[in-house]
Design a protein around this motif. Sequence first.
Motif, PDB file in Angstrom:
ATOM      1  N   PRO A  91       0.815  -1.230   0.000  1.00  0.00           N
ATOM      2  CA  PRO A  91       0.000   0.000   0.000  1.00  0.00           C
ATOM      3  C   PRO A  91       0.844   1.273   0.000  1.00  0.00           C
ATOM      4  CG  PRO A  91      -0.942  -1.619   1.482  1.00  0.00           C
ATOM      5  CD  PRO A  91       0.373  -2.187   1.010  1.00  0.00           C
ATOM      6  N   GLU A  92       1.997   1.236   0.641  1.00  0.00           N
ATOM      7  CA  GLU A  92       2.848   2.427   0.670  1.00  0.00           C
ATOM      8  C   GLU A  92       3.507   2.724  -0.666  1.00  0.00           C
ATOM      9  OE1 GLU A  92       2.936  -0.208   2.759  1.00  0.00           O
ATOM     10  OE2 GLU A  92       5.004  -0.676   3.363  1.00  0.00           O
ATOM     11  N   ASP A  93       3.374   1.848  -1.642  1.00  0.00           N
ATOM     12  CA  ASP A  93       3.853   2.135  -2.988  1.00  0.00           C
ATOM     13  C   ASP A  93       2.855   2.981  -3.781  1.00  0.00           C
ATOM     14  OD1 ASP A  93       5.108  -1.220  -3.124  1.00  0.00           O
ATOM     15  OD2 ASP A  93       6.269   0.611  -2.794  1.00  0.00           O
ATOM     16  N   THR A  94       1.680   3.197  -3.219  1.00  0.00           N
ATOM     17  CA  THR A  94       0.670   4.005  -3.892  1.00  0.00           C
ATOM     18  C   THR A  94       1.199   5.417  -4.135  1.00  0.00           C
ATOM     19  OG1 THR A  94      -1.182   2.752  -2.982  1.00  0.00           O
ATOM     20  CG2 THR A  94      -1.630   5.020  -3.680  1.00  0.00           C
ATOM     21  N   ALA A  95       1.175   5.845  -5.382  1.00  0.00           N
ATOM     22  CA  ALA A  95       1.697   7.161  -5.753  1.00  0.00           C
ATOM     23  C   ALA A  95       1.513   7.362  -7.249  1.00  0.00           C
ATOM     24  CB  ALA A  95       3.184   7.270  -5.414  1.00  0.00           C
ATOM     25  N   VAL A  96       1.732   8.581  -7.686  1.00  0.00           N
ATOM     26  CA  VAL A  96       1.913   8.855  -9.109  1.00  0.00           C
ATOM     27  C   VAL A  96       3.389   8.649  -9.418  1.00  0.00           C
ATOM     28  CG1 VAL A  96       1.743  10.562 -10.939  1.00  0.00           C
ATOM     29  CG2 VAL A  96       0.014  10.501  -9.133  1.00  0.00           C
ATOM     30  N   TYR A  97       3.670   7.838 -10.419  1.00  0.00           N
ATOM     31  CA  TYR A  97       5.043   7.542 -10.800  1.00  0.00           C
ATOM     32  C   TYR A  97       5.414   8.338 -12.044  1.00  0.00           C
ATOM     33  CZ  TYR A  97       5.369   3.847  -7.372  1.00  0.00           C
ATOM     34  OH  TYR A  97       5.416   3.152  -6.182  1.00  0.00           O
ATOM     35  N   TYR A  98       6.573   8.984 -11.967  1.00  0.00           N
ATOM     36  CA  TYR A  98       7.058   9.833 -13.042  1.00  0.00           C
ATOM     37  C   TYR A  98       8.381   9.293 -13.569  1.00  0.00           C
ATOM     38  CZ  TYR A  98       3.853  13.309 -11.041  1.00  0.00           C
ATOM     39  OH  TYR A  98       2.749  13.976 -10.554  1.00  0.00           O
ATOM     40  N   CYS A  99       8.550   9.333 -14.879  1.00  0.00           N
ATOM     41  CA  CYS A  99       9.874   9.056 -15.422  1.00  0.00           C
ATOM     42  C   CYS A  99      10.533  10.385 -15.786  1.00  0.00           C
ATOM     43  CB  CYS A  99       9.816   8.121 -16.621  1.00  0.00           C
ATOM     44  SG  CYS A  99       9.061   8.792 -18.109  1.00  0.00           S
ATOM     45  N   ALA A 100      11.850  10.352 -15.788  1.00  0.00           N
ATOM     46  CA  ALA A 100      12.632  11.548 -16.073  1.00  0.00           C
ATOM     47  C   ALA A 100      13.867  11.149 -16.862  1.00  0.00           C
ATOM     48  CB  ALA A 100      13.032  12.253 -14.783  1.00  0.00           C
ATOM     49  N   ALA A 101      14.272  12.035 -17.769  1.00  0.00           N
ATOM     50  CA  ALA A 101      15.460  11.814 -18.579  1.00  0.00           C
ATOM     51  C   ALA A 101      16.565  12.750 -18.144  1.00  0.00           C
ATOM     52  CB  ALA A 101      15.142  12.035 -20.065  1.00  0.00           C
ATOM     53  N   VAL A 109      24.536   8.099 -11.579  1.00  0.00           N
ATOM     54  CA  VAL A 109      23.177   7.982 -11.050  1.00  0.00           C
ATOM     55  C   VAL A 109      22.889   9.234 -10.218  1.00  0.00           C
ATOM     56  CG1 VAL A 109      21.656   6.729  -9.497  1.00  0.00           C
ATOM     57  CG2 VAL A 109      23.212   5.473 -11.005  1.00  0.00           C
ATOM     58  N   LEU A 110      21.857   9.952 -10.599  1.00  0.00           N
ATOM     59  CA  LEU A 110      21.428  11.138  -9.863  1.00  0.00           C
ATOM     60  C   LEU A 110      20.111  10.832  -9.185  1.00  0.00           C
ATOM     61  CD1 LEU A 110      22.257  13.921 -12.463  1.00  0.00           C
ATOM     62  CD2 LEU A 110      23.657  13.097 -10.571  1.00  0.00           C
ATOM     63  N   ARG A 111      20.077  11.028  -7.876  1.00  0.00           N
ATOM     64  CA  ARG A 111      18.877  10.678  -7.114  1.00  0.00           C
ATOM     65  C   ARG A 111      17.997  11.880  -6.806  1.00  0.00           C
ATOM     66  NH1 ARG A 111      19.374   5.747  -3.039  1.00  0.00           N
ATOM     67  NH2 ARG A 111      20.371   4.217  -4.408  1.00  0.00           N
ATOM     68  N   SER A 112      18.462  13.066  -7.128  1.00  0.00           N
ATOM     69  CA  SER A 112      17.696  14.264  -6.830  1.00  0.00           C
ATOM     70  C   SER A 112      16.821  14.648  -8.011  1.00  0.00           C
ATOM     71  CB  SER A 112      18.627  15.427  -6.507  1.00  0.00           C
ATOM     72  OG  SER A 112      17.890  16.632  -6.414  1.00  0.00           O
ATOM     73  N   ALA A 113      15.527  14.847  -7.754  1.00  0.00           N
ATOM     74  CA  ALA A 113      14.621  15.259  -8.817  1.00  0.00           C
ATOM     75  C   ALA A 113      14.999  16.616  -9.385  1.00  0.00           C
ATOM     76  CB  ALA A 113      13.188  15.281  -8.291  1.00  0.00           C
ATOM     77  N   ALA A 114      15.652  17.441  -8.583  1.00  0.00           N
ATOM     78  CA  ALA A 114      16.031  18.782  -9.035  1.00  0.00           C
ATOM     79  C   ALA A 114      17.042  18.738 -10.172  1.00  0.00           C
ATOM     80  CB  ALA A 114      16.599  19.585  -7.863  1.00  0.00           C
ATOM     81  N   ALA A 115      17.698  17.604 -10.358  1.00  0.00           N
ATOM     82  CA  ALA A 115      18.705  17.495 -11.412  1.00  0.00           C
ATOM     83  C   ALA A 115      18.101  17.206 -12.779  1.00  0.00           C
ATOM     84  CB  ALA A 115      19.698  16.401 -11.060  1.00  0.00           C
ATOM     85  N   PHE A 116      16.805  16.994 -12.853  1.00  0.00           N
ATOM     86  CA  PHE A 116      16.159  16.584 -14.100  1.00  0.00           C
ATOM     87  C   PHE A 116      15.236  17.676 -14.611  1.00  0.00           C
ATOM     88  CE2 PHE A 116      17.364  12.126 -14.344  1.00  0.00           C
ATOM     89  CZ  PHE A 116      17.851  11.916 -13.065  1.00  0.00           C
ATOM     90  N   ARG A 117      15.294  17.884 -15.952  1.00  0.00           N
ATOM     91  CA  ARG A 117      14.434  18.895 -16.564  1.00  0.00           C
ATOM     92  C   ARG A 117      13.350  18.287 -17.439  1.00  0.00           C
ATOM     93  NH1 ARG A 117      17.816  23.258 -19.614  1.00  0.00           N
ATOM     94  NH2 ARG A 117      18.765  21.404 -20.516  1.00  0.00           N
ATOM     95  N   SER A 118      13.506  17.028 -17.807  1.00  0.00           N
ATOM     96  CA  SER A 118      12.536  16.393 -18.705  1.00  0.00           C
ATOM     97  C   SER A 118      11.729  15.362 -17.920  1.00  0.00           C
ATOM     98  CB  SER A 118      13.253  15.711 -19.874  1.00  0.00           C
ATOM     99  OG  SER A 118      13.924  16.659 -20.659  1.00  0.00           O
ATOM    100  N   TRP A 119      10.407  15.560 -17.909  1.00  0.00           N
ATOM    101  CA  TRP A 119       9.509  14.725 -17.117  1.00  0.00           C
ATOM    102  C   TRP A 119       8.295  14.316 -17.944  1.00  0.00           C
ATOM    103  CZ3 TRP A 119      10.597  13.388 -12.089  1.00  0.00           C
ATOM    104  CH2 TRP A 119      11.638  14.095 -11.471  1.00  0.00           C
ATOM    105  N   GLY A 120       7.751  13.165 -17.591  1.00  0.00           N
ATOM    106  CA  GLY A 120       6.470  12.780 -18.141  1.00  0.00           C
ATOM    107  C   GLY A 120       5.342  13.328 -17.279  1.00  0.00           C
ATOM    108  N   GLN A 121       4.109  12.999 -17.648  1.00  0.00           N
ATOM    109  CA  GLN A 121       2.946  13.522 -16.942  1.00  0.00           C
ATOM    110  C   GLN A 121       2.577  12.678 -15.728  1.00  0.00           C
ATOM    111  OE1 GLN A 121       2.783  11.535 -19.508  1.00  0.00           O
ATOM    112  NE2 GLN A 121       1.253  10.017 -18.894  1.00  0.00           N
ATOM    113  N   GLY A 122       3.173  11.492 -15.618  1.00  0.00           N
ATOM    114  CA  GLY A 122       2.916  10.620 -14.480  1.00  0.00           C
ATOM    115  C   GLY A 122       1.828   9.593 -14.753  1.00  0.00           C
TER     116      GLY A 122
END
Length: 129
Positions: A91-101, A109-122
């Motif tokens: 249940p704790e996996d419930t979320a909107v999942y986004y991919c990023a390039a 490997v970059l773990r910070s979302a701030a490092a990514f500019r290209s995202w999907g809609q989720g």
Amino acid sequence: QVPLVESGGGLVPPGGSLRLSCAASMRAFSTYPMNWFRPAPGKEREFVAAIVWTGTATYYADYADSVKGRFTISRDNAKNTVYLQMNSLKPEDTAVYYCAAGTPYSGSVLRSAAAFRSWGQGTQVTVSS
């Protein structure tokens, strides 16, 4: 920025499985590091998994501790698509999942979302009985 489109989300019971897909349209897709993120309390988005090109026609995958052993990230460069196979869902996996390039040819490997500019809609994943 490059266009990304996620799919494959849905409603599954605890212990179930889903496979998410992220379709990309950029050239030289094989050289892009690709990540999956999801929102987390107190954070905008938390790292889930990454797959990066090592420069020798192989790829390295990395995972958050919370999903290690349950999730598998992979890619099909011929289809310009990255996947996230999610097994033993909780249940704790419930979320909107986004991919990023990330940045092409980056082998880090970059773990910070701030490092990514290209995202999907989720795509929404709901784990519930």
